[in-house]
Motif scaffolding. Sequence first.
Motif, mmCIF file in Angstrom:
data_model
loop_
_atom_site.group_PDB
_atom_site.id
_atom_site.type_symbol
_atom_site.label_atom_id
_atom_site.label_comp_id
_atom_site.label_asym_id
_atom_site.label_seq_id
_atom_site.Cartn_x
_atom_site.Cartn_y
_atom_site.Cartn_z
ATOM 1 N N UNK A 79 -21.222 65.620 89.507
ATOM 2 C CA UNK A 79 -20.116 66.179 90.002
ATOM 3 C C UNK A 79 -18.862 65.312 90.289
ATOM 4 N N UNK A 80 -19.651 64.170 90.840
ATOM 5 C CA UNK A 80 -18.770 63.228 91.777
ATOM 6 C C UNK A 80 -18.097 62.405 90.344
ATOM 7 N N UNK A 81 -18.683 62.265 89.439
ATOM 8 C CA UNK A 81 -18.144 61.487 88.232
ATOM 9 C C UNK A 81 -17.079 62.303 87.743
ATOM 10 N N UNK A 82 -17.211 63.731 87.480
ATOM 11 C CA UNK A 82 -16.209 64.590 87.127
ATOM 12 C C UNK A 82 -14.983 64.453 88.166
ATOM 13 N N UNK A 83 -15.294 64.354 89.317
ATOM 14 C CA UNK A 83 -14.090 64.502 90.330
ATOM 15 C C UNK A 83 -13.460 63.041 90.256
ATOM 16 N N UNK A 84 -14.086 61.998 89.886
ATOM 17 C CA UNK A 84 -13.490 60.708 89.912
ATOM 18 C C UNK A 84 -12.544 60.931 88.674
ATOM 19 N N UNK A 85 -12.919 61.135 87.585
ATOM 20 C CA UNK A 85 -12.120 61.287 86.298
ATOM 21 C C UNK A 85 -10.798 62.166 86.449
ATOM 22 N N UNK A 86 -11.221 63.292 87.072
ATOM 23 C CA UNK A 86 -10.054 64.382 87.357
ATOM 24 C C UNK A 86 -8.954 63.716 88.398
ATOM 25 N N UNK A 87 -9.477 63.169 89.313
ATOM 26 C CA UNK A 87 -8.702 62.450 90.292
ATOM 27 C C UNK A 87 -7.908 61.429 89.637
ATOM 28 N N UNK A 88 -8.394 60.618 88.792
ATOM 29 C CA UNK A 88 -7.454 59.515 88.307
ATOM 30 C C UNK A 88 -6.343 60.235 87.541
#
Length: 485
Positions: A79-88
């Motif tokens: 979940x955090x990985x996904x958010x990090x990528x989307x956030x970028x």
Amino acid sequence: MAEIYSGVRESKKGRVNDYGGTGKKAEESFRKGCLKKADRSFAQGLQCQQINSMAALMSLEDAVFIAHSPQGCIGCTSLAVDMYRVGQAHRGVKHIKNPHIIVTNLDQKSVIFGGEKKLRDSVNKAIERYDPKLIFVFASCASGVIGDDIDAICADLQKDAEKAIIVPIHCEGFKSKICASGFDAAFIAIEKYILSKEKVAKKDNLVNLFAPVSISYADQKEMERMLGLLGIETNYIPFYSSLEKIRKIPSAAASTSICKVFADEFMKELETVYDIPYSHTVMPIGLRNTDKWFRGIAKVMGKEKEADEIIEKEHERITPLVKKIRDRLQGKRVFICGGTGRSFAAAALIDDFGMELVGLETPTYDDDAQVDIEYLNGIHKDFVVDIANMQPFEQVNLIQKIKPDVFIGVPEWAAKLGLPTTHVLDMKRPTMGYDGLIFLGNKIADQLENPGFNKKLSRHVKLPYKESWYSEDAFKYIVGGEANV
């Protein structure tokens, strides 16, 4: 001398993590001191505090994250990985990257002989591969049971680490049933190993704005916009932050948090050690809560008059838009599920739209929750309260009995029942502040008017419960406390 906080939320009085009853009964029992810690004789799952410690920090620049654990312990970091990528992507980054995560992969041999070598090898590989400024080492249930001294190991490795700061974090899952303890463990480590109680020059208009992974970029921009109207510079941390921004924390004139339970304990520590006052009010979801959050930090900064003028202008701008949404949602019955800060905030939001609260599920009940419950009991009829850290079997039981018109919160289980659902923990779209209120309200109304997908889903998905469970008391497995009232 003040007692040092252990990082375990249950260590402080008045925090309850298992309860089932009504809002009025919860308020009354807590006020009388009768709402005691309970337990569950059966539990379907539990959110681990290690995941919260990792998620809080996983978007930091130039960092490596080492889970000293079996491989399965990092499954939820997806979940955090996904958010990090989307956030970028939302921030305009063209070459999107993943966070650097290493797991020591503790196994049966590690439990017998210890995992020290695996941890040392992992830290050395992190330095060799990534040349980071920060290395976070997260403890786990397994490393805690083994007894690996991660503090001593990291201190020894630090002697040869010329660039990286190695930060051990004690977030063993068995230490706490309140998953927000994971946030506290991360901040305790930041204070001890990065800030180190160093005194720095103050900046009069700088405010620390603490934000977890569950805040969208749109929400970040909205919070920064609002504070900017007060002439405040924002140090947005630790989400999408850096070592340099963390080191700026002690120079702030004040602190506040978007999430009510994310950095509350850390802000108290900052006030004690660095003389940084803080505002701890509500999560800024909905008109009332956004006003309250904004006035809270404005008061600390001595800008109350300016805040009142800004709030008046914001209300003039969005009140007609809120009325349009209210016309679409008036009288709809709502069940809400979310984190402690977010669920109570969302419950207040629905009053903006003339909706009726019939059920509320949240992980923890404490003094802050009592304030919110008193408010909610004043504007809503009797509603069910389920204090539960990931117990979907109780949620689906209650939903089948209450039969709300709409579900707001983590939607997976309610969607499979065919209910219109809206994700209040939406980390990719607006939720907070005045602009977030309009987006979220329209989103709820759109889901109610277009429920076809969830209805079709319910015809093709079978939940893992017997039909007989839905006629049982949802709280039958809560033992002690004030359950079954």
